[in-house]
Design a protein around this motif. Sequence first.
Motif, short mmCIF file in Angstrom:
data_model
loop_
_atom_site.label_atom_id
_atom_site.label_comp_id
_atom_site.label_asym_id
_atom_site.label_seq_id
_atom_site.Cartn_x
_atom_site.Cartn_y
_atom_site.Cartn_z
N MET A 143 48.84 -72.52 -45.09
CA MET A 143 47.64 -72.89 -45.80
C MET A 143 46.56 -72.85 -44.97
O MET A 143 46.36 -73.51 -43.97
N ALA A 144 45.63 -71.79 -45.10
CA ALA A 144 44.38 -71.68 -44.45
C ALA A 144 43.24 -72.21 -45.25
O ALA A 144 43.22 -72.04 -46.41
N LEU A 145 42.43 -73.20 -44.59
CA LEU A 145 41.05 -73.40 -45.07
C LEU A 145 40.10 -72.70 -44.49
O LEU A 145 39.90 -72.79 -42.98
N MET A 146 39.32 -71.82 -45.06
CA MET A 146 38.12 -71.43 -44.68
C MET A 146 36.98 -71.59 -45.21
O MET A 146 36.78 -71.78 -46.30
N GLN A 147 35.84 -71.70 -44.18
CA GLN A 147 34.47 -72.12 -44.59
C GLN A 147 33.76 -70.47 -44.21
O GLN A 147 33.56 -70.22 -42.95
N VAL A 148 33.12 -69.92 -45.33
CA VAL A 148 32.52 -68.69 -45.38
C VAL A 148 31.01 -68.81 -45.58
O VAL A 148 30.58 -69.36 -46.53
N ASN A 149 30.30 -68.20 -44.62
CA ASN A 149 28.62 -68.10 -44.71
C ASN A 149 28.67 -66.80 -44.87
O ASN A 149 29.09 -65.80 -43.86
N ILE A 176 40.74 -71.90 -49.94
CA ILE A 176 42.29 -72.52 -49.64
C ILE A 176 43.00 -71.11 -49.77
O ILE A 176 43.09 -70.69 -50.99
N PHE A 213 39.82 -60.67 -48.80
CA PHE A 213 41.17 -61.28 -48.57
C PHE A 213 42.29 -60.67 -49.28
O PHE A 213 43.47 -61.18 -49.24
#
Lengths: 267, 267, 267, 267
Positions: free
Chosen positions: C1-7, C22, C111
């Motif tokens: 499980m990856a959590l990414m914060q994308v700007n 997520i 993605f």
Amino acid sequence: MALMQVNFFSTSLMRNVTYHIILPNDLPPDMLQGNEHNNREMKTLYLLHGYSGSTLDWMLGSLAQEVAGKYNLAIVMPSGENSFYLDAKGTGRAYGRYVGAEIVEYTRRVFGLSTKREDTLIGGLSMGGFGAIHTGLKYYETFGTIIGLSSALIVNSIKNKEEGFRNEIADYDYYVSVFGDLSNLENNENNPEYLIKQLLEEGKEIPSIYMACGTEDFLIEENREFHNFLTNHNVAVTYKESPGIHNWDFWNAYLEPSIKWALEDNK
Amino acid sequence: MALMQVNFFSTSLMRNVTYHIILPNDLPPDMLQGNEHNNREMKTLYLLHGYSGSTLDWMLGSLAQEVAGKYNLAIVMPSGENSFYLDAKGTGRAYGRYVGAEIVEYTRRVFGLSTKREDTLIGGLSMGGFGAIHTGLKYYETFGTIIGLSSALIVNSIKNKEEGFRNEIADYDYYVSVFGDLSNLENNENNPEYLIKQLLEEGKEIPSIYMACGTEDFLIEENREFHNFLTNHNVAVTYKESPGIHNWDFWNAYLEPSIKWALEDNK
Amino acid sequence: MALMQVNFFSTSLMRNVTYHIILPNDLPPDMLQGNEHNNREMKTLYLLHGYSGSTLDWMLGSLAQEVAGKYNLAIVMPSGENSFYLDAKGTGRAYGRYVGAEIVEYTRRVFGLSTKREDTLIGGLSMGGFGAIHTGLKYYETFGTIIGLSSALIVNSIKNKEEGFRNEIADYDYYVSVFGDLSNLENNENNPEYLIKQLLEEGKEIPSIYMACGTEDFLIEENREFHNFLTNHNVAVTYKESPGIHNWDFWNAYLEPSIKWALEDNK
Amino acid sequence: MALMQVNFFSTSLMRNVTYHIILPNDLPPDMLQGNEHNNREMKTLYLLHGYSGSTLDWMLGSLAQEVAGKYNLAIVMPSGENSFYLDAKGTGRAYGRYVGAEIVEYTRRVFGLSTKREDTLIGGLSMGGFGAIHTGLKYYETFGTIIGLSSALIVNSIKNKEEGFRNEIADYDYYVSVFGDLSNLENNENNPEYLIKQLLEEGKEIPSIYMACGTEDFLIEENREFHNFLTNHNVAVTYKESPGIHNWDFWNAYLEPSIKWALEDNK
């Protein structure tokens, strides 16, 4: 409610590391009215993740933010990597000192948290439950309350293991790198039972302890054993069992009750 | 230009870890026109921080984002903690595999990066320069270019050290936990010189190597020594020295030139 | 499980904005076995926060990560600021396009998410419930399912209001800046009822709709009204009521059931 | 040096927003020795991004962290979205108050920053340069120093524009939504020249002002004009021009010199 992601230089770990803090410092006035937990300095819970986890775990896996708001409780979530929150040998591997002393001092100084022992809690799940118990005992002057959920109290299962050993979690080299010499683990500061015995001998005040474990958890025997150890040594402990396995359903069922116990029932 | 902070489960490290990636995937059309680097699959630089650093270092310390945009280059910034990007003994300590294989495979799969060797660069500063050289050589089929800035090529300074040793950076236990048995370091996969000799023996293609070090850097002799080793073994290397010490001024002066060298001059 | 914060730079909003995703792309093999949701392209839920919320809300307030893992569902959490996810007048205020088109295109491209309508869900709570319904209807070719929890279906309460109006949430100028001319709101693309009528007239396929609202929620009448509107127009809708107010207890009670409905029951 | 990403509820914006702060609160002792900037309470620079930017811009585009360390200066980087840091009409759009009052009060309280006017700086680039000048003047009792780089002093270019107007940046509706009625802009609090005239009339202390602009910047005339306005009104200003356009090369060339001027030369 503020959520902060903090990256700072840790002298215990000799590098820049990240932790998160939930700080209920900006609740709107209408949420504060009639909230008995609001009329006091900010209490703090240092909340530790499990093996293979990270600083994000409690935020994503539980409703920690809700608890923080309800009890006006700062929650600090450091990363212990896979260290069992112990001081390993070698420069920059003092995870116990990091969690038990450095991050406490740092967050109190930067965020103006309460410095009182009774306002300072440490809790965790699995490896973090071990960490909460071990670190809470080692830094017994700092922490007034310990909360261990499904705690990985594995010292008795790995002590005296020899080269070639491995279990489902990890191998011999890992355990040695984390716990040190396994043949010398029993009478050693990395063993919570040893710490208890020392504190009793020296007449020190042991933090209030809350433990919970699911009856189907693969760590249930380890938890019962430590519970028995505590009661046999006349150490006060609030101990809970209920059906459940080693997962977030169980930890979520006990997060708020354990906080409520610490801040209200056990006052 | 997107900046992503990614937290994912690493099988090499057996836990959730965080890396950052700068992805120039959304440049406005007017910045793309006439940019020769835009007409191709996304090349990638794996960019490693130094001792005591973190995944944030290159973003805060350098103008990496500008370079990413100018050369249409994805930049992946993993954390190597203080591991020298080596595989240590024990479960979950395979930092070399993490950086050399797992994160490459993961980022290529998730972000659709180019899978060509000539589009895959690894670089770093200090401990990360060591990591770039070591990992680039060990995974020579993956990386076409290695960039080592002020590289901490310390194998010859720590080999055969004995218990009680410590220098300004760390102590004996740290070095053993990272590099393994120090008496067996010379003819060992953790030694870049050993990897070079193996690659030469087996007739493998060695990645293009770019090295730079400040003449006042405390690591200048180590860099000269490795440079000599490469030239003595007829391994091509672009080697730069100029006045400078071990700081961001030096690394900033060489970040873009080394990228330009890799993507334009050395094609 | 990856959590990414994308700007990234949004052309709809004309600035760099941040969202979280997520991505259950790295589940360990033993969690995948026997999980029927694993044998397919990645389905995606665009999950919208409420008024005064942020991209972090669903992560902190709910157990969204657990749902993502259980149903192998990517969850994208954009920020709609206080825009009601509508296109307001003026450069850079196209929040509807941002959520309904730009971020869908962007996350699919970056993605590799499924591009099928039946794999693309939009959901939200309160203002985000309005956003899910409105955006889901406006971009009916993109979204196969709409989930609206305690939706702020406030068009009928604010239409034709005049200068000087204000309610507990905001003032007249705010509503005008978000919804445009309030005297012209009824027969306007910002009105979900208007969109429904248009889709019916044009014979378009309306997404599957799931609604839930607490019987003590201050928005219960608005939800009942929209539910009636849908049934009166013979638009299929799954509608749930149960005791509850406008809070996370209610949204947490319905998050997983609504996903389960969308991915299993309503197939 | 700590870097924090803070998400908190802003009453000015009526929602949870994120800012970053660089806090040089943990410099190793050897970096502090002999650093004159260390022997004092923490000074603070509120540093504003430009149009289309975000809270991340200064971290990624400049070497702000180095400056923070060198001058022992906390740097707070709020997001002004595309608001020109002005208070627009309607609930939750008070960006000027957010940056000029709320975030100052919040960061001082949470991080214990100096509350002295002479220790409080505001700076920015482009739209953020406008924001620094405008907000610094409006909250003249809070800020002792204003730093405007390539400031977007566009009031005179947009005043009295009519419906249908648009330039390369944005359209009429955007400008109205940000600046309010354009026909009433001249004698209005959103006009920095108007604020200057008011402060002079009332005999208030105007903050120290530092301006810089590249001679090839598309905003050079606007900067010259404001500079002339200041000198014509006998307001002290340090004004710099040098070859350069509207980009990070220019802002990086002036970031440290402007800080040095504020903290050393202009004391």
